[in-house]
Design a protein around this motif. Sequence first.
Motif, PDB file in Angstrom:
ATOM      1  N   ASP A  45       0.843  -1.200   0.000  1.00 41.40           N
ATOM      2  CA  ASP A  45       0.000   0.000   0.000  1.00 41.40           C
ATOM      3  C   ASP A  45       0.879   1.250   0.000  1.00 41.40           C
ATOM      4  O   ASP A  45       2.087   1.169  -0.193  1.00 41.40           O
ATOM      5  CB  ASP A  45      -0.997  -0.047   1.170  1.00 41.40           C
ATOM      6  CG  ASP A  45      -2.361   0.458   0.736  1.00 41.40           C
ATOM      7  OD1 ASP A  45      -2.481   1.659   0.477  1.00 41.40           O
ATOM      8  OD2 ASP A  45      -3.310  -0.357   0.635  1.00 41.40           O
ATOM      9  N   ASP A  46       0.270   2.420   0.220  1.00 44.13           N
ATOM     10  CA  ASP A  46       1.033   3.668   0.130  1.00 44.13           C
ATOM     11  C   ASP A  46       2.026   3.821   1.273  1.00 44.13           C
ATOM     12  O   ASP A  46       3.088   4.418   1.098  1.00 44.13           O
ATOM     13  CB  ASP A  46       0.069   4.860   0.118  1.00 44.13           C
ATOM     14  CG  ASP A  46      -0.772   4.885  -1.144  1.00 44.13           C
ATOM     15  OD1 ASP A  46      -0.190   5.085  -2.215  1.00 44.13           O
ATOM     16  OD2 ASP A  46      -1.987   4.673  -1.062  1.00 44.13           O
ATOM     17  N   ALA A  47       1.677   3.308   2.459  1.00 47.08           N
ATOM     18  CA  ALA A  47       2.551   3.451   3.620  1.00 47.08           C
ATOM     19  C   ALA A  47       2.285   2.300   4.577  1.00 47.08           C
ATOM     20  O   ALA A  47       1.272   1.612   4.462  1.00 47.08           O
ATOM     21  CB  ALA A  47       2.273   4.787   4.323  1.00 47.08           C
TER      22      ALA A  47
ATOM     23  N   SER B  16       2.369  12.876   1.122  1.00 47.38           N
ATOM     24  CA  SER B  16       1.131  12.447   0.461  1.00 47.38           C
ATOM     25  C   SER B  16       0.745  11.009   0.789  1.00 47.38           C
ATOM     26  O   SER B  16      -0.450  10.686   0.862  1.00 47.38           O
ATOM     27  CB  SER B  16       1.276  12.613  -1.051  1.00 47.38           C
ATOM     28  OG  SER B  16       0.129  12.141  -1.705  1.00 47.38           O
ATOM     29  N   ASP B  17       1.717  10.125   0.993  1.00 44.49           N
ATOM     30  CA  ASP B  17       1.374   8.733   1.291  1.00 44.49           C
ATOM     31  C   ASP B  17       0.693   8.584   2.658  1.00 44.49           C
ATOM     32  O   ASP B  17      -0.073   7.643   2.866  1.00 44.49           O
ATOM     33  CB  ASP B  17       2.612   7.832   1.187  1.00 44.49           C
ATOM     34  CG  ASP B  17       2.937   7.477  -0.268  1.00 44.49           C
ATOM     35  OD1 ASP B  17       1.991   7.330  -1.055  1.00 44.49           O
ATOM     36  OD2 ASP B  17       4.123   7.351  -0.599  1.00 44.49           O
ATOM     37  N   VAL B  18       0.961   9.519   3.583  1.00 42.36           N
ATOM     38  CA  VAL B  18       0.209   9.522   4.848  1.00 42.36           C
ATOM     39  C   VAL B  18      -1.245   9.905   4.568  1.00 42.36           C
ATOM     40  O   VAL B  18      -2.184   9.280   5.079  1.00 42.36           O
ATOM     41  CB  VAL B  18       0.849  10.488   5.877  1.00 42.36           C
ATOM     42  CG1 VAL B  18      -0.080  10.699   7.081  1.00 42.36           C
ATOM     43  CG2 VAL B  18       2.204   9.963   6.337  1.00 42.36           C
TER      44      VAL B  18
ATOM     45  N   THR C 275      -5.887   6.002  -2.634  1.00 42.61           N
ATOM     46  CA  THR C 275      -4.452   5.972  -2.899  1.00 42.61           C
ATOM     47  C   THR C 275      -4.080   7.323  -3.504  1.00 42.61           C
ATOM     48  O   THR C 275      -4.954   8.173  -3.706  1.00 42.61           O
ATOM     49  CB  THR C 275      -4.074   4.794  -3.838  1.00 42.61           C
ATOM     50  OG1 THR C 275      -2.643   4.687  -3.893  1.00 42.61           O
ATOM     51  CG2 THR C 275      -4.610   4.985  -5.253  1.00 42.61           C
ATOM     52  N   ASP C 276      -2.782   7.554  -3.748  1.00 45.73           N
ATOM     53  CA  ASP C 276      -2.397   8.786  -4.437  1.00 45.73           C
ATOM     54  C   ASP C 276      -1.751   8.431  -5.775  1.00 45.73           C
ATOM     55  O   ASP C 276      -1.196   7.352  -5.949  1.00 45.73           O
ATOM     56  CB  ASP C 276      -1.497   9.681  -3.568  1.00 45.73           C
ATOM     57  CG  ASP C 276      -0.206   9.013  -3.140  1.00 45.73           C
ATOM     58  OD1 ASP C 276      -0.099   7.762  -3.203  1.00 45.73           O
ATOM     59  OD2 ASP C 276       0.718   9.747  -2.734  1.00 45.73           O
ATOM     60  N   VAL C 277      -1.870   9.365  -6.717  1.00 47.87           N
ATOM     61  CA  VAL C 277      -1.407   9.123  -8.081  1.00 47.87           C
ATOM     62  C   VAL C 277       0.002   9.697  -8.228  1.00 47.87           C
ATOM     63  O   VAL C 277       0.181  10.911  -8.211  1.00 47.87           O
ATOM     64  CB  VAL C 277      -2.375   9.755  -9.111  1.00 47.87           C
ATOM     65  CG1 VAL C 277      -1.841   9.557 -10.524  1.00 47.87           C
ATOM     66  CG2 VAL C 277      -3.763   9.146  -8.972  1.00 47.87           C
ATOM     67  N   THR C 278       1.010   8.806  -8.325  1.00 46.62           N
ATOM     68  CA  THR C 278       2.392   9.262  -8.464  1.00 46.62           C
ATOM     69  C   THR C 278       3.062   8.522  -9.627  1.00 46.62           C
ATOM     70  O   THR C 278       2.528   8.508 -10.731  1.00 46.62           O
ATOM     71  CB  THR C 278       3.146   9.137  -7.121  1.00 46.62           C
ATOM     72  OG1 THR C 278       3.011   7.794  -6.617  1.00 46.62           O
ATOM     73  CG2 THR C 278       2.583  10.072  -6.071  1.00 46.62           C
ATOM     74  N   GLY C 279       4.206   7.896  -9.382  1.00 45.67           N
ATOM     75  CA  GLY C 279       5.031   7.367 -10.468  1.00 45.67           C
ATOM     76  C   GLY C 279       4.399   6.327 -11.388  1.00 45.67           C
ATOM     77  O   GLY C 279       4.802   6.182 -12.536  1.00 45.67           O
TER      78      GLY C 279
HETATM   79 CO    CO Z   1       1.378   6.520  -2.807  1.00 46.11          CO
END
Ligand code: CO
Length: 325
Positions: free
Chosen positions: A25-27, A65-67, A200-204
């Motif tokens: 997951d993100d974190a 952002s992952d938090v 979730t967040d949109v990154t790489g």
């Molecule tokens: Co993330």
Amino acid sequence: MLRHLQTMFRADRYPALLVGLDDGDDAAVYRINDDVAVIQTLDFFTPVVDDPYDFGAIAAANAMSDVYAMGGEVALALNICAFPDTLPQGIVAEILRGGADKVVEAGAVLVGGHTIRDNEPKYGLSVMGIIRPERVLTKAGAQPGDVLILTKPLGVGVITTALKASVAEPTHVASAVASMKRLNRRAAQLVQEAGAHACTDVTGFALIGHGLEMAQKSHVRLRIHLEQLPFLEGAVRYAEEHRFPGGTCSNQSAYERSIDVAADIEEDMRLLLLTPETSGGLLAAVPPDKVRHLTARFLEMEEPCWVIGEVTEGEGIHVVTGERA
Ligand code: CO
Ligand code: CO
Ligand code: CO
């Protein structure tokens, strides 16, 4: 690469670990007691823009952002620094000031850090967040019928690539920088308030890659409406000019098999949806009866938010044109 570590740190050996390596997951999330869980993450990278203050602010917003993607609040941050000896002290100070200002904006405290010498500058944060254990938002949990929302426009990757080639228009760069510097904090609070099922967040890995993780972990299919996707000004033009960073190609080979794209969508647009974002927005799956109130709340708080599609039964991602959600 992580398989061996996943075996070493198997979740069933650590009952307090709510989200660990296995979950991808993100974190990470670690339960302290019934009321508090700790969220742990870090992120750092090489400069994405020329201005050192902006670089510091973007790297910090991206790391925190992952938090927010887990639905939490940031408590503590530590600087991660790698700078060449030749980098003027004034520039280093500006990078650190940009990062520190974002930590203040997050309502968090910067409590230290570590610096090494490196020919290529790198900066980011190690971040500790907190959350109530029952409020943790993961990529799993999206349900058929949920509505998908996105809280930042897409296109940062092509704009920064155009910037590196010295062909980007300053106004396009300015809005990309403003978007990357924006914290996902308020968005996360509103997504929590709406009782989102997954986030979730949109990154790489781009919209498609991160969306696909949500689809896989939730055992659902995401239907995304192309016409409803927000793009930064200039992004579509740079995509048409093929200003794609290297990451687009690796995302393409990793995810293309799992996406189903309407036949009338051009190649450039398809690649744009596979192009890495930096410090992108939250992608959340929200119960349908909460969406009207949620979008009104975003408007009220002057936070951007777009309804981009919905969750259906099945698997993978379907990008469609010409029908409204
Ligand atoms: Co993330
Ligand atoms: Co990350
Ligand atoms: Co999450």
